[in-house]
Design a protein around this motif. Structure first.
Motif, PDB file in Angstrom:
ATOM      1  N   LYS A   1     -80.836 -14.651  72.099  1.00 35.40           N
ATOM      2  CA  LYS A   1     -80.971 -15.294  73.411  1.00 35.40           C
ATOM      3  C   LYS A   1     -81.575 -16.700  73.335  1.00 35.40           C
ATOM      4  CE  LYS A   1     -81.408 -10.880  75.880  1.00 35.40           C
ATOM      5  NZ  LYS A   1     -79.970 -10.816  76.178  1.00 35.40           N
ATOM      6  N   LYS A   2     -81.353 -17.360  72.190  1.00 34.07           N
ATOM      7  CA  LYS A   2     -81.829 -18.731  72.028  1.00 34.07           C
ATOM      8  C   LYS A   2     -80.839 -19.734  72.613  1.00 34.07           C
ATOM      9  CE  LYS A   2     -84.577 -17.749  67.877  1.00 34.07           C
ATOM     10  NZ  LYS A   2     -84.778 -18.058  66.450  1.00 34.07           N
ATOM     11  N   ILE A   3     -79.569 -19.334  72.701  1.00 34.94           N
ATOM     12  CA  ILE A   3     -78.553 -20.176  73.323  1.00 34.94           C
ATOM     13  C   ILE A   3     -77.654 -19.301  74.190  1.00 34.94           C
ATOM     14  CG2 ILE A   3     -78.502 -21.918  71.495  1.00 34.94           C
ATOM     15  CD1 ILE A   3     -76.014 -20.558  70.361  1.00 34.94           C
ATOM     16  N   THR A   4     -76.987 -19.915  75.158  1.00 36.39           N
ATOM     17  CA  THR A   4     -76.070 -19.183  76.027  1.00 36.39           C
ATOM     18  C   THR A   4     -74.707 -19.034  75.352  1.00 36.39           C
ATOM     19  OG1 THR A   4     -75.230 -21.172  77.107  1.00 36.39           O
ATOM     20  CG2 THR A   4     -77.216 -20.154  78.051  1.00 36.39           C
ATOM     21  N   ALA A   5     -73.876 -18.175  75.922  1.00 32.80           N
ATOM     22  CA  ALA A   5     -72.523 -18.005  75.399  1.00 32.80           C
ATOM     23  C   ALA A   5     -71.737 -19.308  75.518  1.00 32.80           C
ATOM     24  CB  ALA A   5     -71.817 -16.882  76.154  1.00 32.80           C
ATOM     25  N   GLN A   6     -71.953 -20.027  76.625  1.00 34.59           N
ATOM     26  CA  GLN A   6     -71.250 -21.293  76.811  1.00 34.59           C
ATOM     27  C   GLN A   6     -71.637 -22.292  75.730  1.00 34.59           C
ATOM     28  OE1 GLN A   6     -68.889 -21.887  79.337  1.00 34.59           O
ATOM     29  NE2 GLN A   6     -68.482 -23.630  78.001  1.00 34.59           N
ATOM     30  N   LYS A   7     -72.938 -22.359  75.401  1.00 33.93           N
ATOM     31  CA  LYS A   7     -73.412 -23.267  74.362  1.00 33.93           C
ATOM     32  C   LYS A   7     -72.852 -22.864  73.002  1.00 33.93           C
ATOM     33  CE  LYS A   7     -76.012 -26.496  72.543  1.00 33.93           C
ATOM     34  NZ  LYS A   7     -75.702 -27.928  72.753  1.00 33.93           N
ATOM     35  N   ALA A   8     -72.846 -21.556  72.739  1.00 35.20           N
ATOM     36  CA  ALA A   8     -72.325 -21.069  71.461  1.00 35.20           C
ATOM     37  C   ALA A   8     -70.853 -21.433  71.298  1.00 35.20           C
ATOM     38  CB  ALA A   8     -72.506 -19.555  71.373  1.00 35.20           C
ATOM     39  N   ALA A   9     -70.078 -21.226  72.358  1.00 35.87           N
ATOM     40  CA  ALA A   9     -68.652 -21.550  72.311  1.00 35.87           C
ATOM     41  C   ALA A   9     -68.436 -23.046  72.083  1.00 35.87           C
ATOM     42  CB  ALA A   9     -67.982 -21.109  73.608  1.00 35.87           C
ATOM     43  N   SER A  10     -69.296 -23.859  72.706  1.00 38.54           N
ATOM     44  CA  SER A  10     -69.191 -25.307  72.550  1.00 38.54           C
ATOM     45  C   SER A  10     -69.468 -25.733  71.111  1.00 38.54           C
ATOM     46  CB  SER A  10     -70.181 -25.995  73.500  1.00 38.54           C
ATOM     47  OG  SER A  10     -70.172 -27.387  73.311  1.00 38.54           O
ATOM     48  N   ILE A  11     -70.502 -25.142  70.502  1.00 38.74           N
ATOM     49  CA  ILE A  11     -70.840 -25.474  69.113  1.00 38.74           C
ATOM     50  C   ILE A  11     -69.693 -25.103  68.177  1.00 38.74           C
ATOM     51  CG2 ILE A  11     -72.373 -24.906  67.181  1.00 38.74           C
ATOM     52  CD1 ILE A  11     -74.599 -24.457  69.282  1.00 38.74           C
ATOM     53  N   LEU A  12     -69.089 -23.931  68.444  1.00 46.98           N
ATOM     54  CA  LEU A  12     -68.017 -23.427  67.574  1.00 46.98           C
ATOM     55  C   LEU A  12     -66.655 -24.050  67.882  1.00 46.98           C
ATOM     56  CD1 LEU A  12     -69.028 -19.655  67.659  1.00 46.98           C
ATOM     57  CD2 LEU A  12     -69.366 -21.249  65.764  1.00 46.98           C
ATOM     58  N   LYS A  13     -66.617 -24.820  68.994  1.00 47.99           N
ATOM     59  CA  LYS A  13     -65.373 -25.473  69.412  1.00 47.99           C
ATOM     60  C   LYS A  13     -64.269 -24.458  69.729  1.00 47.99           C
ATOM     61  CE  LYS A  13     -66.086 -29.903  67.044  1.00 47.99           C
ATOM     62  NZ  LYS A  13     -67.519 -29.718  66.831  1.00 47.99           N
ATOM     63  N   ILE A  14     -64.661 -23.399  70.436  1.00 41.19           N
ATOM     64  CA  ILE A  14     -63.713 -22.407  70.925  1.00 41.19           C
ATOM     65  C   ILE A  14     -64.034 -22.141  72.384  1.00 41.19           C
ATOM     66  CG2 ILE A  14     -63.390 -21.302  68.665  1.00 41.19           C
ATOM     67  CD1 ILE A  14     -65.359 -19.152  69.504  1.00 41.19           C
ATOM     68  N   SER A  15     -63.160 -21.425  73.076  1.00 38.55           N
ATOM     69  CA  SER A  15     -63.419 -21.096  74.476  1.00 38.55           C
ATOM     70  C   SER A  15     -64.428 -19.961  74.566  1.00 38.55           C
ATOM     71  CB  SER A  15     -62.125 -20.672  75.173  1.00 38.55           C
ATOM     72  OG  SER A  15     -61.694 -19.408  74.691  1.00 38.55           O
ATOM     73  N   ARG A  16     -65.042 -19.808  75.733  1.00 38.49           N
ATOM     74  CA  ARG A  16     -66.017 -18.723  75.899  1.00 38.49           C
ATOM     75  C   ARG A  16     -65.321 -17.369  75.780  1.00 38.49           C
ATOM     76  NH1 ARG A  16     -70.365 -18.376  80.788  1.00 38.49           N
ATOM     77  NH2 ARG A  16     -68.525 -17.859  82.010  1.00 38.49           N
ATOM     78  N   THR A  17     -64.061 -17.273  76.224  1.00 40.05           N
ATOM     79  CA  THR A  17     -63.308 -16.029  76.094  1.00 40.05           C
ATOM     80  C   THR A  17     -63.114 -15.676  74.624  1.00 40.05           C
ATOM     81  OG1 THR A  17     -62.123 -16.412  78.168  1.00 40.05           O
ATOM     82  CG2 THR A  17     -61.123 -14.869  76.608  1.00 40.05           C
ATOM     83  N   GLN A  18     -62.756 -16.685  73.810  1.00 32.95           N
ATOM     84  CA  GLN A  18     -62.606 -16.455  72.369  1.00 32.95           C
ATOM     85  C   GLN A  18     -63.932 -16.042  71.742  1.00 32.95           C
ATOM     86  OE1 GLN A  18     -60.875 -20.378  71.573  1.00 32.95           O
ATOM     87  NE2 GLN A  18     -59.107 -19.359  70.645  1.00 32.95           N
ATOM     88  N   PHE A  19     -65.021 -16.688  72.205  1.00 34.38           N
ATOM     89  CA  PHE A  19     -66.340 -16.343  71.661  1.00 34.38           C
ATOM     90  C   PHE A  19     -66.664 -14.876  71.914  1.00 34.38           C
ATOM     91  CE2 PHE A  19     -70.934 -15.816  72.462  1.00 34.38           C
ATOM     92  CZ  PHE A  19     -71.397 -16.062  71.175  1.00 34.38           C
ATOM     93  N   TYR A  20     -66.434 -14.393  73.143  1.00 36.07           N
ATOM     94  CA  TYR A  20     -66.736 -13.004  73.466  1.00 36.07           C
ATOM     95  C   TYR A  20     -65.863 -12.037  72.668  1.00 36.07           C
ATOM     96  CZ  TYR A  20     -69.978 -13.999  77.282  1.00 36.07           C
ATOM     97  OH  TYR A  20     -71.065 -14.399  78.023  1.00 36.07           O
ATOM     98  N   LYS A  21     -64.617 -12.437  72.389  1.00 36.73           N
ATOM     99  CA  LYS A  21     -63.747 -11.591  71.567  1.00 36.73           C
ATOM    100  C   LYS A  21     -64.302 -11.458  70.157  1.00 36.73           C
ATOM    101  CE  LYS A  21     -59.371 -12.338  73.995  1.00 36.73           C
ATOM    102  NZ  LYS A  21     -58.014 -12.940  73.926  1.00 36.73           N
ATOM    103  N   LEU A  22     -64.794 -12.582  69.606  1.00 33.40           N
ATOM    104  CA  LEU A  22     -65.374 -12.553  68.263  1.00 33.40           C
ATOM    105  C   LEU A  22     -66.679 -11.759  68.242  1.00 33.40           C
ATOM    106  CD1 LEU A  22     -64.726 -16.257  67.164  1.00 33.40           C
ATOM    107  CD2 LEU A  22     -63.445 -14.212  66.506  1.00 33.40           C
TER     108      LEU A  22
END
Length: 213
Positions: free
Chosen positions: A179-200
């Motif tokens: 919980k140090k970063i949000t899902a939106q922030k994580a997706a941005s760092i990884l350069k993927i969409s938030r939907t893709q992030f949740y799938k991973l």
């Protein structure tokens, strides 16, 4: 929480609908019976996760404090996810914030001073029930997904890139899980969409669950 704390604390309300086209009027009418108009916070966003501006403001430094009471119409106004609701109930309990759910009369009871344990007991029962339901839902979802994947593979379908091929996945996933970063922030760092992030994330968690069996 003592009765003294409750009397000194403030009352807030939270209302949510899933889209801008839906109406909050019915929830607001019910909440106004218990909460001043200026203390009612609203969101018009899906309950699929907790990343909603109004709700996060309530939990922020300028929002709810120990001794306060939060009123909601029903538990699903917090989230559609049973696991998230369970986590939020535990957070409210730990922070000393009373949650009143209008559709659950047992959460609305007033208790004499010295018997506040009754409120904790009601909350603990809700947490246990929600945890059980959430686990059943997770198992059902995993089974259906596995059945769908197996069927798709038989048809020759190939799936997207594995998470290990996503640069810096392990580090970003760890920060998100803590919980140090949000899902939106994580997706941005990884350069993927938030939907893709949740799938991973789902793949990561399913692999973790399988390894523990």
């Amino acid at each position: 929480m003592t009765q003294g704390e409750k009397k000194q604390g403030r009352s807030f309300g939270y209302a949510r609908v899933s889209s801008t086209g839906q109406n909050l009027d019915r929830q607001l009418a019910e909440l106004r019976k218990y909460v001043p108009e200026e203390n009612i916070v609203t969101d018009k966003m899906s309950g699929k996760d907790l990343e909603r501006p109004g709700y996060q403001a309530l939990k922020g430094s300028l929002g709810l404090r120990r001794g306060d009471t939060l009123y909601i119409k029903s538990l699903d106004r917090l989230s559609r996810s049973k696991a998230d609701i369970k986590a939020e109930l535990e957070w409210f309990q730990k922070q000393g914030i009373r949650l009143m759910v209008l559709d659950l009369p047992t959460t609305m009871i007033e208790v004499p001073e010295g018997q506040e344990w009754i409120i904790d007991m009601v909350t603990n029962i809700l947490v246990e029930v929600l945890a059980s339901i959430a686990e059943q839902e997770r198992q059902t979802i995993r089974r259906r997904q596995r059945e769908g994947i197996d069927a798709a593979k038989k048809r020759g379908k190939k799936f997207g890139r594995p998470r290990k091929e996503v640069k810096d996945w392990d580090n970003v996933y760890y920060q998100w899980s803590q919980k140090k970063i949000t899902a939106q922030k994580a997706a941005s760092i990884l350069k993927i969409s938030r939907t893709q992030f949740y799938k991973l994330v789902q793949e990561e968690q399913e692999e973790g669950s399988d390894s523990k069996r």
